[in-house]
Design a protein around this motif. Sequence first.
Motif, PDB file in Angstrom:
ATOM      1  N   GLY A  83       2.658  47.637 113.757  1.00  0.00           N
ATOM      2  CA  GLY A  83       1.651  46.941 112.981  1.00  0.00           C
ATOM      3  C   GLY A  83       1.855  47.191 111.503  1.00  0.00           C
ATOM      4  N   ILE A  84       1.619  46.155 110.703  1.00  0.00           N
ATOM      5  CA  ILE A  84       1.740  46.276 109.249  1.00  0.00           C
ATOM      6  C   ILE A  84       0.464  45.691 108.661  1.00  0.00           C
ATOM      7  CG2 ILE A  84       3.109  45.694 107.211  1.00  0.00           C
ATOM      8  CD1 ILE A  84       5.518  45.321 109.186  1.00  0.00           C
ATOM      9  N   ILE A  85      -0.323  46.547 108.027  1.00  0.00           N
ATOM     10  CA  ILE A  85      -1.656  46.133 107.584  1.00  0.00           C
ATOM     11  C   ILE A  85      -1.872  46.528 106.122  1.00  0.00           C
ATOM     12  CG2 ILE A  85      -2.786  48.271 108.380  1.00  0.00           C
ATOM     13  CD1 ILE A  85      -5.119  46.458 109.374  1.00  0.00           C
ATOM     14  N   PRO A  86      -2.411  45.646 105.322  1.00  0.00           N
ATOM     15  CA  PRO A  86      -2.717  45.991 103.926  1.00  0.00           C
ATOM     16  C   PRO A  86      -3.909  46.953 103.843  1.00  0.00           C
ATOM     17  CG  PRO A  86      -2.551  43.607 104.217  1.00  0.00           C
ATOM     18  CD  PRO A  86      -2.611  44.218 105.580  1.00  0.00           C
ATOM     19  N   GLU A  87      -3.916  47.763 102.796  1.00  0.00           N
ATOM     20  CA  GLU A  87      -4.989  48.748 102.601  1.00  0.00           C
ATOM     21  C   GLU A  87      -6.362  48.103 102.599  1.00  0.00           C
ATOM     22  OE1 GLU A  87      -2.628  51.878  99.666  1.00  0.00           O
ATOM     23  OE2 GLU A  87      -3.622  50.124  98.804  1.00  0.00           O
ATOM     24  N   HIS A  88      -6.494  46.954 101.943  1.00  0.00           N
ATOM     25  CA  HIS A  88      -7.826  46.350 101.817  1.00  0.00           C
ATOM     26  C   HIS A  88      -8.355  45.850 103.164  1.00  0.00           C
ATOM     27  CE1 HIS A  88      -5.383  42.669 101.516  1.00  0.00           C
ATOM     28  NE2 HIS A  88      -6.461  42.020 101.900  1.00  0.00           N
ATOM     29  N   ILE A  89      -7.479  45.562 104.112  1.00  0.00           N
ATOM     30  CA  ILE A  89      -7.919  45.191 105.455  1.00  0.00           C
ATOM     31  C   ILE A  89      -8.152  46.453 106.285  1.00  0.00           C
ATOM     32  CG2 ILE A  89      -7.300  43.993 107.589  1.00  0.00           C
ATOM     33  CD1 ILE A  89      -5.837  41.942 105.886  1.00  0.00           C
ATOM     34  N   GLN A  90      -7.299  47.437 106.125  1.00  0.00           N
ATOM     35  CA  GLN A  90      -7.467  48.701 106.853  1.00  0.00           C
ATOM     36  C   GLN A  90      -8.788  49.351 106.508  1.00  0.00           C
ATOM     37  OE1 GLN A  90      -5.957  52.165 105.362  1.00  0.00           O
ATOM     38  NE2 GLN A  90      -5.729  53.226 107.318  1.00  0.00           N
ATOM     39  N   SER A  91      -9.220  49.221 105.254  1.00  0.00           N
ATOM     40  CA  SER A  91     -10.471  49.848 104.826  1.00  0.00           C
ATOM     41  C   SER A  91     -11.683  49.264 105.546  1.00  0.00           C
ATOM     42  CB  SER A  91     -10.647  49.735 103.310  1.00  0.00           C
ATOM     43  OG  SER A  91     -10.821  48.380 102.935  1.00  0.00           O
TER      44      SER A  91
ATOM     45  N   SER B 273      -0.266  45.421  99.778  1.00  0.00           N
ATOM     46  CA  SER B 273      -0.668  44.030  99.548  1.00  0.00           C
ATOM     47  C   SER B 273      -0.272  43.136 100.714  1.00  0.00           C
ATOM     48  CB  SER B 273       0.003  43.496  98.275  1.00  0.00           C
ATOM     49  OG  SER B 273       1.405  43.368  98.480  1.00  0.00           O
ATOM     50  N   MET B 274      -0.836  41.932 100.725  1.00  0.00           N
ATOM     51  CA  MET B 274      -0.458  40.925 101.705  1.00  0.00           C
ATOM     52  C   MET B 274       1.008  40.532 101.532  1.00  0.00           C
ATOM     53  SD  MET B 274      -3.081  40.257 103.629  1.00  0.00           S
ATOM     54  CE  MET B 274      -2.910  38.613 104.315  1.00  0.00           C
ATOM     55  N   HIS B 275       1.480  40.492 100.296  1.00  0.00           N
ATOM     56  CA  HIS B 275       2.874  40.128 100.043  1.00  0.00           C
ATOM     57  C   HIS B 275       3.821  41.139 100.681  1.00  0.00           C
ATOM     58  CE1 HIS B 275       1.808  36.839  97.447  1.00  0.00           C
ATOM     59  NE2 HIS B 275       1.077  37.632  96.688  1.00  0.00           N
ATOM     60  N   THR B 276       3.507  42.426 100.503  1.00  0.00           N
ATOM     61  CA  THR B 276       4.333  43.472 101.099  1.00  0.00           C
ATOM     62  C   THR B 276       4.294  43.378 102.615  1.00  0.00           C
ATOM     63  OG1 THR B 276       3.950  44.921  99.210  1.00  0.00           O
ATOM     64  CG2 THR B 276       4.718  45.973 101.234  1.00  0.00           C
ATOM     65  N   ARG B 277       3.104  43.141 103.157  1.00  0.00           N
ATOM     66  CA  ARG B 277       2.955  42.998 104.613  1.00  0.00           C
ATOM     67  C   ARG B 277       3.866  41.898 105.144  1.00  0.00           C
ATOM     68  NH1 ARG B 277      -2.468  40.482 107.327  1.00  0.00           N
ATOM     69  NH2 ARG B 277      -2.639  41.934 109.047  1.00  0.00           N
ATOM     70  N   LYS B 278       3.807  40.720 104.539  1.00  0.00           N
ATOM     71  CA  LYS B 278       4.584  39.587 105.035  1.00  0.00           C
ATOM     72  C   LYS B 278       6.087  39.852 104.908  1.00  0.00           C
ATOM     73  CE  LYS B 278       2.102  36.600 102.683  1.00  0.00           C
ATOM     74  NZ  LYS B 278       1.609  35.327 102.129  1.00  0.00           N
ATOM     75  N   ARG B 279       6.494  40.467 103.804  1.00  0.00           N
ATOM     76  CA  ARG B 279       7.916  40.778 103.619  1.00  0.00           C
ATOM     77  C   ARG B 279       8.391  41.760 104.677  1.00  0.00           C
ATOM     78  NH1 ARG B 279      10.016  45.022 101.692  1.00  0.00           N
ATOM     79  NH2 ARG B 279       8.169  45.676 100.550  1.00  0.00           N
TER      80      ARG B 279
ATOM     81  N   ALA C  57       8.689  40.215 108.130  1.00  0.00           N
ATOM     82  CA  ALA C  57       9.877  39.368 108.210  1.00  0.00           C
ATOM     83  C   ALA C  57      11.145  40.200 108.334  1.00  0.00           C
ATOM     84  CB  ALA C  57       9.949  38.461 106.985  1.00  0.00           C
ATOM     85  N   GLU C  58      11.230  41.261 107.552  1.00  0.00           N
ATOM     86  CA  GLU C  58      12.428  42.101 107.577  1.00  0.00           C
ATOM     87  C   GLU C  58      12.615  42.795 108.924  1.00  0.00           C
ATOM     88  OE1 GLU C  58      12.624  43.289 102.826  1.00  0.00           O
ATOM     89  OE2 GLU C  58      11.687  44.674 104.243  1.00  0.00           O
ATOM     90  N   GLN C  59      11.525  43.142 109.585  1.00  0.00           N
ATOM     91  CA  GLN C  59      11.615  43.913 110.828  1.00  0.00           C
ATOM     92  C   GLN C  59      11.717  43.036 112.076  1.00  0.00           C
ATOM     93  OE1 GLN C  59       9.216  47.344 111.388  1.00  0.00           O
ATOM     94  NE2 GLN C  59       9.089  47.810 109.211  1.00  0.00           N
ATOM     95  N   SER C  60      11.840  41.731 111.907  1.00  0.00           N
ATOM     96  CA  SER C  60      11.807  40.817 113.049  1.00  0.00           C
ATOM     97  C   SER C  60      13.080  39.985 113.152  1.00  0.00           C
ATOM     98  CB  SER C  60      10.604  39.885 112.918  1.00  0.00           C
ATOM     99  OG  SER C  60       9.413  40.639 112.807  1.00  0.00           O
ATOM    100  N   ASP C  61      13.434  39.663 114.404  1.00  0.00           N
ATOM    101  CA  ASP C  61      14.591  38.808 114.677  1.00  0.00           C
ATOM    102  C   ASP C  61      14.181  37.362 114.920  1.00  0.00           C
ATOM    103  OD1 ASP C  61      16.336  41.044 114.625  1.00  0.00           O
ATOM    104  OD2 ASP C  61      15.870  41.478 116.718  1.00  0.00           O
ATOM    105  N   ALA C  62      12.891  37.141 115.175  1.00  0.00           N
ATOM    106  CA  ALA C  62      12.376  35.800 115.449  1.00  0.00           C
ATOM    107  C   ALA C  62      10.873  35.831 115.210  1.00  0.00           C
ATOM    108  CB  ALA C  62      12.683  35.384 116.886  1.00  0.00           C
TER     109      ALA C  62
ATOM    110  N   GLN D 211      16.209  37.359 102.986  1.00  0.00           N
ATOM    111  CA  GLN D 211      16.424  37.707 101.587  1.00  0.00           C
ATOM    112  C   GLN D 211      15.269  37.187 100.737  1.00  0.00           C
ATOM    113  OE1 GLN D 211      20.169  35.937 100.597  1.00  0.00           O
ATOM    114  NE2 GLN D 211      21.342  37.340 101.835  1.00  0.00           N
ATOM    115  N   PRO D 212      14.048  37.670 101.019  1.00  0.00           N
ATOM    116  CA  PRO D 212      12.916  37.146 100.240  1.00  0.00           C
ATOM    117  C   PRO D 212      13.039  37.526  98.780  1.00  0.00           C
ATOM    118  CG  PRO D 212      12.252  39.020 101.547  1.00  0.00           C
ATOM    119  CD  PRO D 212      13.657  38.712 101.949  1.00  0.00           C
ATOM    120  N   ARG D 213      12.646  36.597  97.936  1.00  0.00           N
ATOM    121  CA  ARG D 213      12.651  36.857  96.493  1.00  0.00           C
ATOM    122  C   ARG D 213      11.358  37.534  96.090  1.00  0.00           C
ATOM    123  NH1 ARG D 213      15.095  31.212  95.960  1.00  0.00           N
ATOM    124  NH2 ARG D 213      17.287  31.735  96.021  1.00  0.00           N
ATOM    125  N   LYS D 214      11.421  38.313  95.057  1.00  0.00           N
ATOM    126  CA  LYS D 214      10.209  38.975  94.548  1.00  0.00           C
ATOM    127  C   LYS D 214       9.284  37.927  93.954  1.00  0.00           C
ATOM    128  CE  LYS D 214      12.124  43.436  93.947  1.00  0.00           C
ATOM    129  NZ  LYS D 214      11.454  44.495  94.546  1.00  0.00           N
TER     130      LYS D 214
END
Length: 194
Positions: free
Chosen positions: A65-73, A89-95, A98-103, A190-193
Amino acid sequence: MKIPSSVCVYCGASSRVADIHKQAAHALGDGLGRRGIRLVYGGGRVGLMGIVADAALAAGGEVVGIIPEHIQSAEVEHTGLTELHVVDSMHTRKRMMAEQSDAFVVLPGGLGTLDEAFEILTWRQLQLHDKPILIADVDGYWRPLLALIDHMVAEGFARIDRSRLYRVVDHIDDVFTALEEQPDPAVPIQPRKL
């Protein structure tokens, strides 16, 4: 393609949904766990998110699971996962998802699910990755969205090769068949910043 070792599932966090969607989430989680496919998802314990995670764990699977702090709170994180990453952040979560998944599999959900799904679809359209994306159109839930995408194409706002960008399946059993039929990805994430 061989069955992926990890699949990211985007889905809703609401429990006020039809039983058919809950059953689909359970079937997907159970199927992932039984096949030894690691589930990567948003880290919540409620709604379809909690159902898919619990089913995967009950079937002996690994769940990240990957959850942003503001949702975890808000105390909605799942505390029984194989791994839980709390991010800034949500941006970090989504990145990270994506990086940890094959599909990717898109189950029914709300605005957050749409946000995640459209970002990963856009990244694939921009050739930032070439990982399979499956839209699980459980009980016709996504038909209006798919019609809107067709409308965008017809109106000239999008040039989408739908067969290359994503695949639609109507039943959860079809998810696993579709994953096996997908070609191996040629482009790593290869997500861009932002």
